[in-house]
Design a protein around this motif. Structure first.
Motif, PDB file in Angstrom:
ATOM      1  N   GLN A   1       0.843  -1.183   0.000  1.00 44.85           N
ATOM      2  CA  GLN A   1       0.000   0.000   0.000  1.00 44.85           C
ATOM      3  C   GLN A   1       0.888   1.246   0.000  1.00 44.85           C
ATOM      4  OE1 GLN A   1      -3.190   0.129  -0.284  1.00 44.85           O
ATOM      5  NE2 GLN A   1      -3.702   2.227   0.219  1.00 44.85           N
ATOM      6  N   LEU A   2       0.680   2.080  -0.971  1.00 45.12           N
ATOM      7  CA  LEU A   2       1.460   3.302  -1.054  1.00 45.12           C
ATOM      8  C   LEU A   2       1.114   4.235   0.089  1.00 45.12           C
ATOM      9  CD1 LEU A   2       3.308   5.262  -2.599  1.00 45.12           C
ATOM     10  CD2 LEU A   2       1.291   5.993  -3.879  1.00 45.12           C
ATOM     11  N   GLN A   3       2.129   4.814   0.701  1.00 51.28           N
ATOM     12  CA  GLN A   3       1.908   5.786   1.760  1.00 51.28           C
ATOM     13  C   GLN A   3       2.553   7.106   1.382  1.00 51.28           C
ATOM     14  OE1 GLN A   3       3.380   3.819   5.326  1.00 51.28           O
ATOM     15  NE2 GLN A   3       1.294   3.206   5.845  1.00 51.28           N
ATOM     16  N   LEU A   4       1.836   8.173   1.653  1.00 44.22           N
ATOM     17  CA  LEU A   4       2.317   9.508   1.376  1.00 44.22           C
ATOM     18  C   LEU A   4       2.386  10.294   2.674  1.00 44.22           C
ATOM     19  CD1 LEU A   4       0.048  10.283  -1.715  1.00 44.22           C
ATOM     20  CD2 LEU A   4       2.425   9.518  -1.751  1.00 44.22           C
ATOM     21  N   GLU A   5       3.439  11.080   2.808  1.00 45.98           N
ATOM     22  CA  GLU A   5       3.594  11.866   4.025  1.00 45.98           C
ATOM     23  C   GLU A   5       4.022  13.278   3.681  1.00 45.98           C
ATOM     24  OE1 GLU A   5       6.176  10.199   6.932  1.00 45.98           O
ATOM     25  OE2 GLU A   5       5.740  11.728   8.428  1.00 45.98           O
ATOM     26  N   GLU A   6       3.180  14.235   4.047  1.00 49.71           N
ATOM     27  CA  GLU A   6       3.491  15.630   3.789  1.00 49.71           C
ATOM     28  C   GLU A   6       4.273  16.241   4.940  1.00 49.71           C
ATOM     29  OE1 GLU A   6      -0.732  14.851   2.172  1.00 49.71           O
ATOM     30  OE2 GLU A   6       0.394  14.430   3.994  1.00 49.71           O
ATOM     31  N   SER A   7       5.029  17.274   4.616  1.00 47.60           N
ATOM     32  CA  SER A   7       5.749  18.035   5.630  1.00 47.60           C
ATOM     33  C   SER A   7       5.938  19.452   5.117  1.00 47.60           C
ATOM     34  CB  SER A   7       7.105  17.400   5.944  1.00 47.60           C
ATOM     35  OG  SER A   7       7.912  17.356   4.783  1.00 47.60           O
ATOM     36  N   GLY A   8       6.325  20.346   6.010  1.00 47.42           N
ATOM     37  CA  GLY A   8       6.645  21.712   5.610  1.00 47.42           C
ATOM     38  C   GLY A   8       5.592  22.741   5.933  1.00 47.42           C
ATOM     39  N   GLY A   9       4.439  22.306   6.414  1.00 45.80           N
ATOM     40  CA  GLY A   9       3.421  23.270   6.782  1.00 45.80           C
ATOM     41  C   GLY A   9       3.794  24.010   8.055  1.00 45.80           C
ATOM     42  N   GLY A  10       2.982  24.997   8.396  1.00 42.19           N
ATOM     43  CA  GLY A  10       3.247  25.743   9.605  1.00 42.19           C
ATOM     44  C   GLY A  10       2.602  27.103   9.565  1.00 42.19           C
ATOM     45  N   LEU A  11       3.065  27.969  10.449  1.00 41.70           N
ATOM     46  CA  LEU A  11       2.560  29.328  10.557  1.00 41.70           C
ATOM     47  C   LEU A  11       3.421  30.257   9.713  1.00 41.70           C
ATOM     48  CD1 LEU A  11       0.696  31.416  11.945  1.00 41.70           C
ATOM     49  CD2 LEU A  11       2.414  31.530  13.779  1.00 41.70           C
ATOM     50  N   VAL A  12       2.764  31.061   8.903  1.00 42.58           N
ATOM     51  CA  VAL A  12       3.493  31.984   8.028  1.00 42.58           C
ATOM     52  C   VAL A  12       2.748  33.302   7.992  1.00 42.58           C
ATOM     53  CG1 VAL A  12       2.295  31.126   5.966  1.00 42.58           C
ATOM     54  CG2 VAL A  12       4.531  32.247   5.722  1.00 42.58           C
ATOM     55  N   GLN A  13       3.482  34.377   7.848  1.00 43.71           N
ATOM     56  CA  GLN A  13       2.875  35.685   7.735  1.00 43.71           C
ATOM     57  C   GLN A  13       2.404  35.941   6.311  1.00 43.71           C
ATOM     58  OE1 GLN A  13       5.795  38.529   9.127  1.00 43.71           O
ATOM     59  NE2 GLN A  13       5.233  38.207  11.259  1.00 43.71           N
ATOM     60  N   PRO A  14       1.391  36.773   6.149  1.00 38.61           N
ATOM     61  CA  PRO A  14       0.997  37.155   4.788  1.00 38.61           C
ATOM     62  C   PRO A  14       2.189  37.705   4.016  1.00 38.61           C
ATOM     63  CG  PRO A  14      -0.628  37.906   6.366  1.00 38.61           C
ATOM     64  CD  PRO A  14       0.534  37.386   7.173  1.00 38.61           C
ATOM     65  N   GLY A  15       2.311  37.276   2.775  1.00 35.99           N
ATOM     66  CA  GLY A  15       3.445  37.678   1.962  1.00 35.99           C
ATOM     67  C   GLY A  15       4.640  36.772   2.082  1.00 35.99           C
ATOM     68  N   GLY A  16       4.593  35.843   3.005  1.00 36.51           N
ATOM     69  CA  GLY A  16       5.705  34.930   3.221  1.00 36.51           C
ATOM     70  C   GLY A  16       5.697  33.755   2.273  1.00 36.51           C
ATOM     71  N   SER A  17       6.624  32.823   2.528  1.00 40.50           N
ATOM     72  CA  SER A  17       6.794  31.656   1.665  1.00 40.50           C
ATOM     73  C   SER A  17       6.893  30.388   2.497  1.00 40.50           C
ATOM     74  CB  SER A  17       8.068  31.800   0.818  1.00 40.50           C
ATOM     75  OG  SER A  17       8.001  32.932  -0.026  1.00 40.50           O
ATOM     76  N   LEU A  18       6.497  29.304   1.887  1.00 43.38           N
ATOM     77  CA  LEU A  18       6.646  27.961   2.457  1.00 43.38           C
ATOM     78  C   LEU A  18       6.946  26.993   1.332  1.00 43.38           C
ATOM     79  CD1 LEU A  18       3.671  27.456   4.975  1.00 43.38           C
ATOM     80  CD2 LEU A  18       6.096  27.604   5.564  1.00 43.38           C
ATOM     81  N   ARG A  19       7.612  25.910   1.691  1.00 45.54           N
ATOM     82  CA  ARG A  19       7.808  24.821   0.737  1.00 45.54           C
ATOM     83  C   ARG A  19       7.278  23.543   1.356  1.00 45.54           C
ATOM     84  NH1 ARG A  19      13.162  21.760  -1.566  1.00 45.54           N
ATOM     85  NH2 ARG A  19      12.475  21.519  -3.725  1.00 45.54           N
TER      86      ARG A  19
END
Length: 124
Positions: free
Chosen positions: A1-19
């Motif tokens: 069974q394929l498993q997917l795991e996300e990461s990189g989320g969090g709190l960011v200010q407007p205008g900011g960046s995330l990956r």
């Protein structure tokens, strides 16, 4: 069974960046249709950035064009988020579809495997 795991989320200010990153176990992601979807409280699931199986076709929701970018290597799929807006607050999930889906699609029914999601919160 394929498993997917996300990461990189969090709190960011407007205008900011995330990956955001999504790692898969057991397959090489560079052969499959891939997508990033999001769901905000009280709203339905929205396909924001999607890629066809060859990588040549991409689809972006109008609300994120020129701000979000999907990319991949054989191990992970990424979502680069720039100029983040308060309305980008949501749970972001990656999804894997078929090797036959050459054309990018934001239809969630075209995807077979889903991650649990990672929260993106936008606040100043």
């Amino acid at each position: 069974q394929l498993q997917l795991e996300e990461s990189g989320g969090g709190l960011v200010q407007p205008g900011g960046s995330l990956r955001l990153s999504c790692a898969a176990s057991g397959i090489a992601l560079d052969a499959y249709a891939l997508g990033w979807f999001r769901q905000a409280p009280g709203k339905g699931r929205e396909g924001v950035s999607c890629m066809g199986s060859t990588g040549a076709s991409t689809h972006y929701a109008d609300s994120v064009k020129d701000r979000l970018t999907i990319s991949r290597d054989n191990e992970k799929v990424y979502l680069e988020m720039n100029s983040i807006k308060p309305e980008d607050k949501a749970v972001y999930s990656c999804a894997v579809g078929s090797i036959w889906n050459v054309q990018a699609t934001s239809n969630p029914q075209e995807y077979d495997y889903w991650g649990q999601g990672t929260q993106v919160t936008v606040s100043s």
